[in-house]
Design a protein around this motif. Sequence first.
Motif, PDB file in Angstrom:
ATOM      1  N   TYR A  12      -1.994   4.253   0.113  1.00 30.27           N
ATOM      2  CA  TYR A  12      -3.348   3.983  -0.389  1.00 30.27           C
ATOM      3  C   TYR A  12      -3.919   2.844   0.446  1.00 30.27           C
TER       4      TYR A  12
ATOM      5  N   TYR B  70     -11.439   4.353  -0.130  1.00 34.16           N
ATOM      6  CA  TYR B  70     -10.015   4.312   0.184  1.00 34.16           C
ATOM      7  C   TYR B  70      -9.547   5.680   0.670  1.00 34.16           C
TER       8      TYR B  70
ATOM      9  N   VAL C  31      -6.199   8.187   0.839  1.00 31.18           N
ATOM     10  CA  VAL C  31      -4.935   8.408   0.154  1.00 31.18           C
ATOM     11  C   VAL C  31      -4.227   9.596   0.799  1.00 31.18           C
TER      12      VAL C  31
ATOM     13  N   ASP D 154       0.806  -1.222   0.000  1.00 30.49           N
ATOM     14  CA  ASP D 154       0.000   0.000   0.000  1.00 30.49           C
ATOM     15  C   ASP D 154       0.844   1.278   0.000  1.00 30.49           C
TER      16      ASP D 154
ATOM     17  N   GLN E 172      -1.755  12.009  -6.458  1.00 28.79           N
ATOM     18  CA  GLN E 172      -2.997  11.367  -6.049  1.00 28.79           C
ATOM     19  C   GLN E 172      -3.848  11.012  -7.266  1.00 28.79           C
TER      20      GLN E 172
ATOM     21  N   ILE F  13      -4.210   2.785 -10.724  1.00 29.87           N
ATOM     22  CA  ILE F  13      -4.077   1.961  -9.539  1.00 29.87           C
ATOM     23  C   ILE F  13      -3.853   0.500  -9.886  1.00 29.87           C
TER      24      ILE F  13
END
Length: 702
Positions: free
Chosen positions: A68, A76, A78, A44, A94, A101
């Motif tokens: 993340y 989620y 971030v 992550d 971001q 992703i």
Amino acid sequence: MLADALDDDLILSSSLLPASDTYTRTSYWDALVAADAVFRISVDLWVLQGWDGDKETLQLGSYFHLVYLPRSNNEYGVSCTCPRWKAVHACIHQDTLFSFIDALCQLPLIAPFPTPPAVLLRSTPFNDKYIFSCTSAVGRYESGKRVVVTLQQDGRWHCYSCRYSEACKHKPHAKGFVSEAGLTIEVQDGHQVDHALELTISHFVLEDSSQCVCGFSIIQAVQQGHLGPPVSKTAVLYGINAQRAVTIELLPCPVCHHSRRHIGPDLRDHGVFNWNNAMLFSHELLNAYTNSYTASETPFSAFCLTVRRSYQDSTGDEFSFCSDDTFVRVWFAFTRRQCLDSGMQCPTCGSSPDIVIADGVSLGTHVSKLTKSISPPTSVDGSSEQVDSISSYRARHLPAVPQKEIRTIINKILDATVTHIPDILPDMSKIDVQYPELSSFIHLYFRIGINSPYHRTYRDLIQQIAAPDIILQLVPMIAIAPLQQLREQGDAPNWLQSICPAFGAIVNAHIWKRRIYSKLRYDNHALDRDAEEMGDCNKFYKTYAKNKLTGGILVLWCTHSICLGFHSIPVAEGRNDVFSAIYTRFPVAPKVIIYDFACQLAPYSFVREARYFQHTRFLIDEMHAHDHTRCGKACFASNAMRFDDRVRAVNTSAAECGNKGIKRIRKSVSFMVHDHAVQYTKVFLDIWNRNAINRMHLMDTK
């Protein structure tokens, strides 16, 4: 919900991707993949190289961590370590994460589990030789937050959080990794170290701008046939780190006929200030003092001491620098020649701002050093116009209720009705006789009771009517016509509140009531010292008279903290300083003057120049309003902010911000003669203005 691993993350989902340029995100991702500049540390956590949006290329020496983590089944959190995300919780990193992703999750992990304290990301041929991702703590206090640490080509360690600090908690992890891995550290021989620019010219010749101290130039000498053979003499050039001997071409002045008076070169094009043809000073040295004292408190003696120490480090002789007195004279002569004048004008507000903030500063010289060459706006002489039609008698009836005993009765009534309406009230017979309309309004205040939605607005208006302030604070000239319209027609423009908050609050309350209840019960009811006596607000005299503060300067500021001008205060700050500065220097009076004694400044100004100040509002800044316990709220800027967006947008403490900066030069100014003190202060404020204007232009281009 996310647990304690991340405190300040942003909740987003893939369906709520911030609107941003798809082309930019795609270009950024392609560049990351091509340069192999994206690193997956854990399932992550990623590190991405920065992006230069202007050049549309990856940014060297710029890396950011991106985390993340799931918060629910489809939501989620971030978080990014870049400055933009910390400021507005949105950044290109971001956006790129949400856009790509799936590809990011397919990248291989570059670190084992659990993640070690230091992870080597890559090595480069650029300034950052080795790039690491390091944690700040391990074990019980580990937070999971990581910082980029780099080993640079010159052998220095740099941390993105702690910079070059030796107390950094992140660098030891990277150093331990280097030691265990056996990585070599090589410092490049060609590493560049910035040094101050040193002048290499050792002989200065005459030029077209050469002249004598008397003003006779070399061009005039040629025209009049006085040009003889030049002579070369030895001079001393003082630099920032050392002094050295040079030679300079001179021509005897035919006008002065003095052995020490010569026509010499100006040398400005060489970055040198020619003091007297024997002592030369580099612009770098003189500007260094200007930069020092405008950034922090730096007296001349302290600066000269640091220069002597630099000389001692370079040559071993600390006495090779000139005396303090000589440097002081040189610096003042140099700044008189410099074009530092900021114009004392804001590029946004112009020469006559609508809002002016005034304040006095205890920045003064000793009274024994005052000279006649300084003439502040408060000074008068035989040529000044004499006005015989204005006297202090006109100031006696400036409040809405001039009689102090009646104002006292009204205040007693208000004090007795804070929590309830008592059965027995103070005698109102004097109010009934002299002010029947006010008496009716007070009885209306009694009838509605403390539970009425109008109780507070009525009470505020009565308090302001009974205040010792000038009536034009409560009802400015521009509000008279709308109030007459309200009395005759029963309605008023909706902008009445911006110029007369007390009446505007009541009108707004009743207009809002009429819109909901058409048959309002009270709809047909009419809502309707001598200068020493004005001194119920005695904060002025407490602060200045009792403390016996003398001297200083009066500074006018615009709302952008740009100095509009200043003048010396020979004795002590008073209302005359603000009045005179504005009346004599502003073609049009400001619409708003914010001053910590505006309650006293208003009657002072209206009595003297009522026509000039007829549309001006005098307000007390928010910070000092708490000290004015006896003044009406009509004087407070905070009261005007409730309905006037122009005042609400003003930083009423702008003068205090400027005064804090001026304190840096207080010690130096206290030892100067008056002429030097004024010049010294003006240079400081010009530098202050130039920096403020540069910041405004920079923000405008973003």
